[in-house]
Write a protein that holds these residues in place. Structure first.
Motif, PDB file in Angstrom:
ATOM      1  N   CYS A 122     -20.536 -20.639 151.811  1.00 16.92           N
ATOM      2  CA  CYS A 122     -19.104 -20.891 151.960  1.00 16.92           C
ATOM      3  C   CYS A 122     -18.295 -19.820 151.230  1.00 16.92           C
ATOM      4  O   CYS A 122     -18.608 -19.458 150.091  1.00 16.92           O
ATOM      5  CB  CYS A 122     -18.738 -22.264 151.402  1.00 16.92           C
ATOM      6  N   ARG A 123     -17.262 -19.321 151.878  1.00 11.24           N
ATOM      7  CA  ARG A 123     -16.368 -18.364 151.232  1.00 11.24           C
ATOM      8  C   ARG A 123     -15.421 -19.108 150.315  1.00 11.24           C
ATOM      9  O   ARG A 123     -15.159 -20.301 150.518  1.00 11.24           O
ATOM     10  CB  ARG A 123     -15.574 -17.595 152.295  1.00 11.24           C
ATOM     11  N   PRO A 124     -14.872 -18.445 149.330  1.00 11.65           N
ATOM     12  CA  PRO A 124     -13.911 -19.106 148.438  1.00 11.65           C
ATOM     13  C   PRO A 124     -12.671 -19.569 149.202  1.00 11.65           C
ATOM     14  O   PRO A 124     -12.233 -18.918 150.158  1.00 11.65           O
ATOM     15  CB  PRO A 124     -13.562 -18.010 147.422  1.00 11.65           C
ATOM     16  N   VAL A 125     -12.159 -20.712 148.815  1.00 11.35           N
ATOM     17  CA  VAL A 125     -10.923 -21.223 149.414  1.00 11.35           C
ATOM     18  C   VAL A 125      -9.739 -20.520 148.749  1.00 11.35           C
ATOM     19  O   VAL A 125      -9.689 -20.392 147.525  1.00 11.35           O
ATOM     20  CB  VAL A 125     -10.811 -22.747 149.214  1.00 11.35           C
ATOM     21  N   THR A 126      -8.790 -20.051 149.567  1.00  6.11           N
ATOM     22  CA  THR A 126      -7.612 -19.367 149.044  1.00  6.11           C
ATOM     23  C   THR A 126      -6.352 -20.043 149.582  1.00  6.11           C
ATOM     24  O   THR A 126      -6.422 -20.873 150.504  1.00  6.11           O
ATOM     25  CB  THR A 126      -7.609 -17.890 149.460  1.00  6.11           C
ATOM     26  N   LEU A 127      -5.212 -19.695 149.043  1.00  6.86           N
ATOM     27  CA  LEU A 127      -3.940 -20.257 149.515  1.00  6.86           C
ATOM     28  C   LEU A 127      -3.673 -19.860 150.962  1.00  6.86           C
ATOM     29  O   LEU A 127      -3.115 -20.634 151.744  1.00  6.86           O
ATOM     30  CB  LEU A 127      -2.797 -19.796 148.616  1.00  6.86           C
TER      31      LEU A 127
ATOM     32  N   MET B  91     -19.079 -24.435 159.680  1.00  2.76           N
ATOM     33  CA  MET B  91     -19.937 -25.118 158.723  1.00  2.76           C
ATOM     34  C   MET B  91     -20.632 -24.106 157.818  1.00  2.76           C
ATOM     35  O   MET B  91     -21.127 -23.078 158.276  1.00  2.76           O
ATOM     36  CB  MET B  91     -20.969 -25.985 159.449  1.00  2.76           C
ATOM     37  N   CYS B  92     -20.649 -24.428 156.541  1.00  2.00           N
ATOM     38  CA  CYS B  92     -21.239 -23.517 155.563  1.00  2.00           C
ATOM     39  C   CYS B  92     -21.819 -24.307 154.401  1.00  2.00           C
ATOM     40  O   CYS B  92     -21.540 -25.487 154.218  1.00  2.00           O
ATOM     41  CB  CYS B  92     -20.191 -22.523 155.059  1.00  2.00           C
ATOM     42  N   ARG B  93     -22.645 -23.621 153.593  1.00  2.00           N
ATOM     43  CA  ARG B  93     -23.267 -24.227 152.417  1.00  2.00           C
ATOM     44  C   ARG B  93     -22.485 -23.854 151.162  1.00  2.00           C
ATOM     45  O   ARG B  93     -22.224 -22.678 150.917  1.00  2.00           O
ATOM     46  CB  ARG B  93     -24.712 -23.746 152.262  1.00  2.00           C
ATOM     47  N   GLU B  94     -22.138 -24.870 150.393  1.00  2.13           N
ATOM     48  CA  GLU B  94     -21.531 -24.600 149.093  1.00  2.13           C
ATOM     49  C   GLU B  94     -22.616 -24.041 148.166  1.00  2.13           C
ATOM     50  O   GLU B  94     -23.805 -24.305 148.333  1.00  2.13           O
ATOM     51  CB  GLU B  94     -20.974 -25.889 148.477  1.00  2.13           C
ATOM     52  N   GLU B  95     -22.201 -23.259 147.189  1.00  2.00           N
ATOM     53  CA  GLU B  95     -23.161 -22.754 146.215  1.00  2.00           C
ATOM     54  C   GLU B  95     -23.825 -23.932 145.512  1.00  2.00           C
ATOM     55  O   GLU B  95     -23.154 -24.871 145.076  1.00  2.00           O
ATOM     56  CB  GLU B  95     -22.454 -21.862 145.189  1.00  2.00           C
TER      57      GLU B  95
ATOM     58  N   LEU C  28     -22.243 -29.429 152.210  1.00  4.29           N
ATOM     59  CA  LEU C  28     -21.761 -28.605 153.308  1.00  4.29           C
ATOM     60  C   LEU C  28     -20.272 -28.825 153.524  1.00  4.29           C
ATOM     61  O   LEU C  28     -19.755 -29.915 153.290  1.00  4.29           O
ATOM     62  CB  LEU C  28     -22.519 -28.934 154.595  1.00  4.29           C
ATOM     63  N   ASP C  29     -19.602 -27.788 153.965  1.00  4.59           N
ATOM     64  CA  ASP C  29     -18.171 -27.883 154.268  1.00  4.59           C
ATOM     65  C   ASP C  29     -17.930 -27.250 155.634  1.00  4.59           C
ATOM     66  O   ASP C  29     -18.845 -26.703 156.250  1.00  4.59           O
ATOM     67  CB  ASP C  29     -17.355 -27.181 153.178  1.00  4.59           C
ATOM     68  N   GLY C  30     -16.672 -27.334 156.097  1.00  8.88           N
ATOM     69  CA  GLY C  30     -16.338 -26.785 157.407  1.00  8.88           C
ATOM     70  C   GLY C  30     -16.946 -27.600 158.537  1.00  8.88           C
ATOM     71  O   GLY C  30     -17.330 -27.048 159.577  1.00  8.88           O
ATOM     72  N   LEU C  31     -17.024 -28.916 158.339  1.00  9.54           N
ATOM     73  CA  LEU C  31     -17.630 -29.779 159.355  1.00  9.54           C
ATOM     74  C   LEU C  31     -16.770 -29.815 160.616  1.00  9.54           C
ATOM     75  O   LEU C  31     -15.541 -29.642 160.550  1.00  9.54           O
ATOM     76  CB  LEU C  31     -17.790 -31.203 158.810  1.00  9.54           C
ATOM     77  N   PRO C  32     -17.377 -30.057 161.769  1.00  8.83           N
ATOM     78  CA  PRO C  32     -16.584 -30.210 162.998  1.00  8.83           C
ATOM     79  C   PRO C  32     -15.655 -31.409 162.874  1.00  8.83           C
ATOM     80  O   PRO C  32     -15.983 -32.400 162.220  1.00  8.83           O
ATOM     81  CB  PRO C  32     -17.642 -30.425 164.081  1.00  8.83           C
ATOM     82  N   SER C  33     -14.487 -31.318 163.493  1.00 11.38           N
ATOM     83  CA  SER C  33     -13.506 -32.401 163.415  1.00 11.38           C
ATOM     84  C   SER C  33     -14.018 -33.643 164.139  1.00 11.38           C
ATOM     85  O   SER C  33     -14.445 -33.575 165.289  1.00 11.38           O
ATOM     86  CB  SER C  33     -12.180 -31.958 164.031  1.00 11.38           C
TER      87      SER C  33
ATOM     88  N   THR D   1     -17.206 -35.332 153.677  1.00 10.29           N
ATOM     89  CA  THR D   1     -18.166 -34.362 153.157  1.00 10.29           C
ATOM     90  C   THR D   1     -19.563 -34.702 153.667  1.00 10.29           C
ATOM     91  O   THR D   1     -19.849 -35.847 154.030  1.00 10.29           O
ATOM     92  CB  THR D   1     -18.188 -34.358 151.614  1.00 10.29           C
ATOM     93  N   LEU D   2     -20.426 -33.698 153.676  1.00 10.79           N
ATOM     94  CA  LEU D   2     -21.802 -33.898 154.125  1.00 10.79           C
ATOM     95  C   LEU D   2     -22.760 -33.308 153.101  1.00 10.79           C
ATOM     96  O   LEU D   2     -22.651 -32.134 152.742  1.00 10.79           O
ATOM     97  CB  LEU D   2     -22.037 -33.232 155.484  1.00 10.79           C
ATOM     98  N   GLY D   3     -23.666 -34.140 152.612  1.00 10.40           N
ATOM     99  CA  GLY D   3     -24.721 -33.672 151.727  1.00 10.40           C
ATOM    100  C   GLY D   3     -26.045 -33.697 152.468  1.00 10.40           C
ATOM    101  O   GLY D   3     -26.251 -34.524 153.360  1.00 10.40           O
ATOM    102  N   VAL D   4     -26.934 -32.774 152.114  1.00  8.94           N
ATOM    103  CA  VAL D   4     -28.246 -32.694 152.764  1.00  8.94           C
ATOM    104  C   VAL D   4     -29.330 -32.584 151.702  1.00  8.94           C
ATOM    105  O   VAL D   4     -29.272 -31.698 150.841  1.00  8.94           O
ATOM    106  CB  VAL D   4     -28.344 -31.473 153.711  1.00  8.94           C
ATOM    107  N   LYS D   5     -30.310 -33.476 151.767  1.00 12.85           N
ATOM    108  CA  LYS D   5     -31.476 -33.407 150.873  1.00 12.85           C
ATOM    109  C   LYS D   5     -32.649 -32.898 151.691  1.00 12.85           C
ATOM    110  O   LYS D   5     -32.967 -33.452 152.750  1.00 12.85           O
ATOM    111  CB  LYS D   5     -31.777 -34.805 150.313  1.00 12.85           C
TER     112      LYS D   5
END
Length: 202
Positions: A57-62, A70-74, A83-88, A96-100
């Motif tokens: 995931c890229r940093p969120v900016t103003l 969809m991307c993986r958070e650090e 994960l972020d950027g989920l489909p609407s 939010t979506l977590g994956v184990k």
């Protein structure tokens, strides 16, 4: 005549008994198959490679506050990712979506969001996966003593289980766990073997 009548009655009874016994035995129904049992969730398969292939995931900016893919958070963990950027999904609030992951397999996906969206999520899941296999409404109590009915829906398949709860971590959050039963069974077997091994040392 009386003997003949009794004899005929005995014969008829003997003939009818097997039929009556057979008719009284209920036919065994075949196990119900979950026709819409999924092989993926939100475009991700139950192979951990599908998660590893997502970009960081890229940093969120103003100027760009929302992530559009969809991307993986650090992550500081090697087996759990947010994960972020989920489909609407048409929900009113953020989810939010977590994956184990467990080796090459995804152990579970965990979708969470505002309890205010629970009814909408229930409709979405029922539309996608069909009616739940079972449902329950246990009463939960908060630390301050307030009680709530925790609607819980379960879809049970041969390889996947989905559990959707109105209240998960707290009364403000719904949770949906999409579980890979192959991994669950393997871990249960490992835990049982470890317990047996440790018990033998007593």
């Amino acid at each position: 005549m009386k003997f003949t009548s009794l004899f005929m009655s005995a014969v008829l009874s003997a003939l009818c008994l097997p039929f009556m016994a057979y008719a009284a035995t209920p036919a065994k129904s075949a196990p119900k198959v979950w026709q819409q049992e999924p092989k993926s969730f939100l475009g991700l398969t139950f192979e951990s490679a599908s998660v590893a292939a997502l970009p960081q995931c890229r940093p969120v900016t103003l100027s760009a506050p929302n992530r559009t893919e969809m991307c993986r958070e650090e992550s500081y963990s090697t087996d759990y990712y947010s994960l972020d950027g989920l489909p609407s999904l048409g929900l009113a609030y953020h989810q939010t979506l977590g994956v184990k992951v467990a080796g090459a397999q995804v152990e579970y996906f965990y979708l969470s969001g505002s309890t205010n969206d629970f009814e909408k999520v229930r409709q979405l899941f029922t539309e996608k996966y069909g009616p739940p296999t079972s449902s329950a409404a246990p009463v939960v109590k908060t630390k301050v003593g307030a009680t709530f009915t925790n609607d819980t829906l379960t879809w049970q398949g041969s390889t996947v289980q989905i559990v959707l709860e109105r209240y998960s971590d707290d009364i403000n959050t719904f949770g949906a766990s999409i579980n890979n039963l192959k991994v669950t069974a393997a871990k249960a077997g490992e835990a049982a073997s470890e317990l047996k091994s440790n018990a033998s040392k007593l």
